[in-house]
Enzyme design. Sequence first.
Site, short mmCIF file in Angstrom:
data_model
loop_
_atom_site.label_atom_id
_atom_site.label_comp_id
_atom_site.label_asym_id
_atom_site.label_seq_id
_atom_site.Cartn_x
_atom_site.Cartn_y
_atom_site.Cartn_z
N TYR A 188 0.94 -1.14 0.13
CA TYR A 188 -0.04 0.09 0.02
C TYR A 188 0.92 1.23 0.16
O TYR A 188 0.31 2.22 -0.10
CB TYR A 188 -0.79 -0.04 1.04
N ASP A 202 -2.18 -18.09 1.48
CA ASP A 202 -3.17 -18.56 0.84
C ASP A 202 -3.78 -19.93 1.59
O ASP A 202 -4.98 -20.17 1.85
CB ASP A 202 -3.06 -19.04 -0.69
N LYS A 228 4.11 -15.23 1.30
CA LYS A 228 3.90 -16.12 0.07
C LYS A 228 5.51 -16.24 -0.47
O LYS A 228 5.81 -15.83 -1.38
CB LYS A 228 3.40 -15.34 -0.90
N ASP A 257 -9.97 -9.41 7.77
CA ASP A 257 -11.37 -9.10 7.66
C ASP A 257 -12.23 -10.60 7.65
O ASP A 257 -13.35 -10.75 8.00
CB ASP A 257 -11.66 -8.64 6.14
N ASP A 260 -4.65 -7.37 5.53
CA ASP A 260 -5.93 -6.67 5.32
C ASP A 260 -7.03 -7.81 4.91
O ASP A 260 -8.20 -7.67 5.31
CB ASP A 260 -5.96 -5.98 4.16
#
Length: 370
Positions: free
Chosen positions: A142, A226, A193, A254, A250
Amino acid sequence: MATHNLLLLPGDGIGPEVMAEVDRLVAFLAKKSKVEFKTEQALCGGCSIDKHGTPLTEEVLAKAKAADAIIFGSVGGPKWDKVAYEIRPEAGLLRLRKELDLFANLRPAICYPALAEASSLKRELVEGLDILILRELTGGTYFGEPKEIVTLENGQKRAVDTTVYTTHEIERIARVAFDLARKRKNKVHSAEKRNVMKTGVLWNQVVTAVHAAEAKDVELQHILADACSMQLVRNPKQFDVIVCDNLFGDMLSDQAAMLAGSLGMLPSASLGAPDPKTGLRKALYEPIHGSAPDIAGKGIANPIAQMASFGMALRYSCNMVKEADLLDKAIANTLAQGYRTADIMQPNMRSVGTTEMGKAIVTELERLIG
Ligand code: NAD
């Protein structure tokens, strides 16, 4: 007697309504425990734009820097939709996070037994769930440069975001993860990852090195982000603390939060580096939800996320772990007694408004503290 300086920034919409229940808690704890709370309220967000033309004045920023903890409500609403982007209500919150360098975002996902039916997962998977997602908040995708959309010679456009992490940024978030785990079930999953991203490779190496040097007492497991997302839905109770970068955090926070049910239930904390003298971290505590303009002023907002955010302040900024545990228990018991605000209403339960829910929780806390 310990003194805690708290800056309350209720903000807009339902912010002041749910913050009033934090006031109730502060008044109760000040009476019951051997600590003093010095609280001050100030403006941030749309209410500050209305009065001062800016979502955060320099004066309030200075107060925020001096406070032991900031208890934040929520900002924004349709009233300020047309103000310039740079001075929109949310810019006040973003400036606070940046100026205080709040790099560690803590989002617990707790499933109160009384609300297990409200989760989209089966009761046995989520009942008693208590996990913490720790998201790096000031680096990564970001913020990395270049970040741009350019027009190519052939008229096509090309968009670039850059994921960047340095050793220092990963070290400090890893330390927070191990510290937090020690106050919980002593287990950290580090999600990245490394199979496809260089930042993932470095993340993995640095977390491993911090663990070896400083945190061998804590169990560490590495997991691909993942796979972590999949396991959060398959068997969420296997986790304790999950630490990850800004982008994966992020998503995962959630996902984890919604395992627990309504937006009105979810607290969060953002922490900075420890002060070299006092060891105290700069900290801002806020509910996950926004200002809920659709229900503002009606007295029906759920105050639990805001009250639980104050509970996190007791735990992480005021060293009042026992009181924080009892507050969590008081919330669970109040729900078990059938109290429900509209957002979590279920058949045959007792429908209450913001104030009644707040009072019921404080009454239960009083019973528990004795
Ligand atoms: P929201 O979280 O305000 O509301 C989403 C839905 O959840 C609404 O139906 C609302 O009534 C309900 N809800 C939220 N909190 C609740 C509570 N405590 N009790 C009962 N119901 C609750 O999100 P939104 O509608 O997308 O955004 C509204 C405004 O809030 C926007 O201006 C947005 O920018 C702002 N916002 C601010 C923050 C923040 O201050 N950190 C976070 C998110 C959104």
